[in-house]
Design a protein around this motif. Sequence first.
Motif, PDB file in Angstrom:
ATOM      1  N   ASN A  49       0.871  -1.180   0.000  1.00 34.34           N
ATOM      2  CA  ASN A  49       0.000   0.000   0.000  1.00 34.34           C
ATOM      3  C   ASN A  49       0.909   1.232   0.000  1.00 34.34           C
ATOM      4  O   ASN A  49       1.535   1.534   1.013  1.00 34.34           O
ATOM      5  CB  ASN A  49      -0.875  -0.032   1.266  1.00 34.34           C
ATOM      6  CG  ASN A  49      -1.740   1.206   1.425  1.00 34.34           C
ATOM      7  OD1 ASN A  49      -1.628   2.156   0.658  1.00 34.34           O
ATOM      8  ND2 ASN A  49      -2.595   1.198   2.427  1.00 34.34           N
ATOM      9  N   THR A  56      -4.686  -2.713   5.652  1.00 33.35           N
ATOM     10  CA  THR A  56      -4.339  -3.216   4.321  1.00 33.35           C
ATOM     11  C   THR A  56      -4.672  -4.698   4.370  1.00 33.35           C
ATOM     12  O   THR A  56      -4.316  -5.392   5.332  1.00 33.35           O
ATOM     13  CB  THR A  56      -2.848  -2.952   4.032  1.00 33.35           C
ATOM     14  OG1 THR A  56      -2.678  -1.544   3.823  1.00 33.35           O
ATOM     15  CG2 THR A  56      -2.373  -3.689   2.787  1.00 33.35           C
ATOM     16  N   VAL A  64      -4.357  -7.368  -3.256  1.00 34.84           N
ATOM     17  CA  VAL A  64      -4.361  -6.480  -2.089  1.00 34.84           C
ATOM     18  C   VAL A  64      -5.536  -5.520  -2.175  1.00 34.84           C
ATOM     19  O   VAL A  64      -5.857  -5.015  -3.251  1.00 34.84           O
ATOM     20  CB  VAL A  64      -3.039  -5.674  -2.061  1.00 34.84           C
ATOM     21  CG1 VAL A  64      -3.063  -4.627  -0.947  1.00 34.84           C
ATOM     22  CG2 VAL A  64      -1.854  -6.610  -1.876  1.00 34.84           C
ATOM     23  N   THR A  66      -7.078  -2.018  -0.143  1.00 35.31           N
ATOM     24  CA  THR A  66      -6.922  -1.002   0.895  1.00 35.31           C
ATOM     25  C   THR A  66      -8.248  -0.242   0.952  1.00 35.31           C
ATOM     26  O   THR A  66      -9.151  -0.518   0.173  1.00 35.31           O
ATOM     27  CB  THR A  66      -5.772  -0.029   0.568  1.00 35.31           C
ATOM     28  OG1 THR A  66      -6.112   0.697  -0.614  1.00 35.31           O
ATOM     29  CG2 THR A  66      -4.467  -0.787   0.342  1.00 35.31           C
TER      30      THR A  66
END
Length: 210
Positions: A49, A56, A64, A66
């Motif tokens: 991130n 996160t 991923v 966020t």
Amino acid sequence: MSKYVLIGSEGCGSAVVELAMREAGAEFELEEIPYLEPGPDRDRLLELNPLGQVPTLIMPNGSVMTESAAIIFHLADAFPDARFVPSSSDPQRPAFLRWLLYINSEIYPTTTFADDPRRWKISETKSQMYKDTIDQYRVELWGHVEEVADDRYFLGERLSAIYFYIAVMRHWRPGKDAFAKALPKLTAIADNVSRLPQFEGILKRNFPEA
Ligand SMILES: N[C@@H](CCC(=O)N[C@@H](CS)C(=O)NCC(=O)O)C(=O)O
């Protein structure tokens, strides 16, 4: 399917996602790190991130995510029984969207701006005044949420993800007592959430002093 990995830190917005994960029944591993401290944990966080923020989330497929609000919407899609995001046919949905995004995009960033005034080149002599002004503004922003709440609920009796933000963020500056004094209805909501058996442990671990 492997688990989610939630990168977080005690008392941070990752606690909001922890509550949502718990309510959704999502399997996850919590990795608590000192997210602001230079070192290997922060280096890894920055790779995942670029803002170096928690929460996160590493998804079971390795991608991923966020942004706490985005994560909440993802969990609502992935675990439809959880019902902490009103469905598209729910008349409360527009108001839910409004206030969830308001908390996320108006209130939450005030922490980034006041946590460390040096980051914004505020001189030492002005930093306390700067911090206090932003903290006061944060309470003012919460005041508009308070206006919409009734004595024990926000947008109806059903638990929604907005309750998770209230239960966590009431602990942030200017602190739980100041929050309670200015925002009694939101405090009653947060107290109720904190007593629910599925959330009690998470909130106590994140806010041991409370
Ligand atoms: N918009 C993000 C904000 C996340 C955020 O600001 N987290 C704080 C910790 S509670 C943080 O990492 N602050 C460090 C920074 O902004 O540099 C979200 O909703 O997840």
